[in-house]
Write a protein that holds these residues in place. Structure first.
Motif, mmCIF file in Angstrom:
data_model
loop_
_atom_site.group_PDB
_atom_site.id
_atom_site.type_symbol
_atom_site.label_atom_id
_atom_site.label_comp_id
_atom_site.label_asym_id
_atom_site.label_seq_id
_atom_site.Cartn_x
_atom_site.Cartn_y
_atom_site.Cartn_z
ATOM 1 N N ALA A 112 0.826 -1.210 0.000
ATOM 2 C CA ALA A 112 0.000 0.000 0.000
ATOM 3 C C ALA A 112 0.859 1.258 0.000
ATOM 4 O O ALA A 112 0.334 2.361 0.018
ATOM 5 N N SER A 113 2.194 1.060 -0.025
ATOM 6 C CA SER A 113 3.089 2.212 0.033
ATOM 7 C C SER A 113 4.490 1.810 -0.396
ATOM 8 O O SER A 113 4.849 0.636 -0.374
ATOM 9 N N GLU A 114 5.244 2.828 -0.778
ATOM 10 C CA GLU A 114 6.688 2.687 -0.963
ATOM 11 C C GLU A 114 7.313 3.474 0.171
ATOM 12 O O GLU A 114 6.970 4.646 0.374
ATOM 13 N N ARG A 115 8.198 2.834 0.937
ATOM 14 C CA ARG A 115 8.682 3.457 2.166
ATOM 15 C C ARG A 115 10.197 3.346 2.293
ATOM 16 O O ARG A 115 10.781 2.335 1.910
ATOM 17 N N ASP A 116 10.785 4.364 2.839
ATOM 18 C CA ASP A 116 12.172 4.325 3.318
ATOM 19 C C ASP A 116 12.072 4.658 4.801
ATOM 20 O O ASP A 116 11.372 5.601 5.188
ATOM 21 N N LEU A 117 12.749 3.890 5.642
ATOM 22 C CA LEU A 117 12.695 4.118 7.083
ATOM 23 C C LEU A 117 14.092 3.960 7.665
ATOM 24 O O LEU A 117 14.784 2.979 7.366
ATOM 25 N N VAL A 118 14.494 4.908 8.466
ATOM 26 C CA VAL A 118 15.784 4.862 9.139
ATOM 27 C C VAL A 118 15.605 5.325 10.580
ATOM 28 O O VAL A 118 14.731 6.159 10.859
ATOM 29 N N ILE A 119 16.402 4.767 11.470
ATOM 30 C CA ILE A 119 16.443 5.216 12.855
ATOM 31 C C ILE A 119 17.806 5.858 13.068
ATOM 32 O O ILE A 119 18.832 5.240 12.760
ATOM 33 N N VAL A 120 17.820 7.075 13.599
ATOM 34 C CA VAL A 120 19.061 7.821 13.791
ATOM 35 C C VAL A 120 19.160 8.267 15.245
ATOM 36 O O VAL A 120 18.256 8.923 15.755
#
Length: 95
Positions: free
Chosen positions: A83-91
Motif C-alpha cells: 500500500a506504500s513505498e517506504r524508506d525508514l531509518v532510525i538515527v
C-alpha cells in the motif's frame, strides 16, 4: 540517548495505509515514541520525493528498533506492505 525514526512514504493505497496508520500510532506510543512531524508541509531539496514524511522521537535507538520489531507494529506494517513505498531509518541524536 534519544533517537529519531524517519520515514519517507509514497502511499499507493490510501484505504490500506489508513489501517496501517490506525495501528502504528498506538504501537509507536507503547514504546515511548512521539510524533514530531507527520505528513506536514515540506520542501524536497535532494533525492527521491515522497509525499509523506514522518518523524517520531523515541527514548533510545533500542526502543525505536524494539518498536519496529514488535508484534503490534509488524501487524500494522502488514497493511502498509503493498500500500506504500517506504524508506525508514532510525538515527540516534546527539542530545
Amino acid at each position: 540517548m534519544p533517537a529519531l525514526w524517519i520515514a519517507h512514504v509514497t502511499v499507493t493505497d490510501a484505504e490500506a495505509y489508513g489501517r496501517y496508520a490506525a495501528l502504528a500510532g498506538p504501537a509507536i506510543a507503547a514504546h515511548g515514541g512521539e510524533f514530531i512531524a507527520r505528513g506536514g508541509r515540506y520542501v524536497q531539496l535532494e533525492g527521491r520525493d515522497h509525499a509523506r514524511n514522518v518523524v517520531a522521537r523515541f527514548p533510545s535507538l533500542d526502543a525505536a528498533e524494539a518498536c519496529y520489531r514488535s508484534a503490534a507494529y509488524q501487524q500494522a506494517l502488514d497493511h502498509a506492505r503493498g500500500a506504500s513505498e517506504r524508506d525508514l531509518v532510525i538515527v540516534e541524536t546527539s542530545e
